[in-house]
Design a protein around this motif. Structure first.
Motif, PDB file in Angstrom:
ATOM      1  N   MET A 195       5.231  74.085  55.497  1.00  0.00           N
ATOM      2  CA  MET A 195       6.095  72.929  55.606  1.00  0.00           C
ATOM      3  C   MET A 195       5.278  71.635  55.681  1.00  0.00           C
ATOM      4  O   MET A 195       5.680  70.623  55.132  1.00  0.00           O
ATOM      5  N   ASP A 196       4.150  71.709  56.344  1.00  0.00           N
ATOM      6  CA  ASP A 196       3.292  70.530  56.476  1.00  0.00           C
ATOM      7  C   ASP A 196       2.784  70.065  55.116  1.00  0.00           C
ATOM      8  O   ASP A 196       2.711  68.872  54.850  1.00  0.00           O
ATOM      9  N   ARG A 197       2.457  71.035  54.275  1.00  0.00           N
ATOM     10  CA  ARG A 197       1.964  70.710  52.940  1.00  0.00           C
ATOM     11  C   ARG A 197       3.056  70.038  52.109  1.00  0.00           C
ATOM     12  O   ARG A 197       2.803  69.092  51.362  1.00  0.00           O
ATOM     13  N   LEU A 198       4.291  70.494  52.245  1.00  0.00           N
ATOM     14  CA  LEU A 198       5.404  69.881  51.514  1.00  0.00           C
ATOM     15  C   LEU A 198       5.639  68.453  51.990  1.00  0.00           C
ATOM     16  O   LEU A 198       5.898  67.559  51.181  1.00  0.00           O
ATOM     17  N   THR A 199       5.542  68.231  53.254  1.00  0.00           N
ATOM     18  CA  THR A 199       5.705  66.884  53.806  1.00  0.00           C
ATOM     19  C   THR A 199       4.625  65.961  53.269  1.00  0.00           C
ATOM     20  O   THR A 199       4.906  64.812  52.889  1.00  0.00           O
ATOM     21  N   GLN A 200       3.419  66.445  53.193  1.00  0.00           N
ATOM     22  CA  GLN A 200       2.320  65.644  52.658  1.00  0.00           C
ATOM     23  C   GLN A 200       2.547  65.332  51.176  1.00  0.00           C
ATOM     24  O   GLN A 200       2.296  64.205  50.716  1.00  0.00           O
ATOM     25  N   THR A 201       3.022  66.319  50.450  1.00  0.00           N
ATOM     26  CA  THR A 201       3.302  66.111  49.029  1.00  0.00           C
ATOM     27  C   THR A 201       4.404  65.075  48.838  1.00  0.00           C
ATOM     28  O   THR A 201       4.299  64.187  47.987  1.00  0.00           O
ATOM     29  N   VAL A 202       5.457  65.180  49.645  1.00  0.00           N
ATOM     30  CA  VAL A 202       6.562  64.219  49.561  1.00  0.00           C
ATOM     31  C   VAL A 202       6.058  62.820  49.897  1.00  0.00           C
ATOM     32  O   VAL A 202       6.382  61.841  49.213  1.00  0.00           O
ATOM     33  N   ASP A 203       5.255  62.699  50.940  1.00  0.00           N
ATOM     34  CA  ASP A 203       4.704  61.399  51.322  1.00  0.00           C
ATOM     35  C   ASP A 203       3.843  60.817  50.203  1.00  0.00           C
ATOM     36  O   ASP A 203       3.937  59.626  49.889  1.00  0.00           O
ATOM     37  N   ARG A 204       3.008  61.657  49.613  1.00  0.00           N
ATOM     38  CA  ARG A 204       2.143  61.201  48.524  1.00  0.00           C
ATOM     39  C   ARG A 204       2.979  60.750  47.331  1.00  0.00           C
ATOM     40  O   ARG A 204       2.717  59.705  46.717  1.00  0.00           O
TER      41      ARG A 204
ATOM     42  N   ARG B 286       6.060  59.658  47.395  1.00  0.00           N
ATOM     43  CA  ARG B 286       6.735  58.406  47.745  1.00  0.00           C
ATOM     44  C   ARG B 286       5.785  57.218  47.595  1.00  0.00           C
ATOM     45  O   ARG B 286       6.183  56.156  47.126  1.00  0.00           O
TER      46      ARG B 286
END
Length: 66
Positions: free
Chosen positions: A1-10, A12
């Motif tokens: 989940m942390d990796r997905l959050t980082q991907t979404v942030d990147r 954005r």
């Protein structure tokens, strides 16, 4: 989940960057269009001046031959 959050942030951040670039390019395009319009007007004025000068020269030649 942390990796997905980082991907979404990147992603954005990339979207924000692309939107900023798009706005800058639109402003540059408007400035270029304005410069082109001004140059076109100047060229048209120069062409008109040349035509008027040629017309005046022709009239002077005609009137001086009488």
């Amino acid at each position: 989940m942390d990796r997905l959050t980082q991907t979404v942030d990147r992603l954005r951040e990339e979207i924000d960057m692309f939107e900023t670039q798009c706005v800058a390019q639109l402003e540059e395009t408007k400035a270029a269009q304005k410069a082109l319009s001004e140059a076109t007007t100047e060229i048209e004025v120069n062409i008109a001046d040349e035509s008027i000068n040629k017309y005046k020269d022709s009239l002077l030649q005609v009137t001086s031959s009488y």
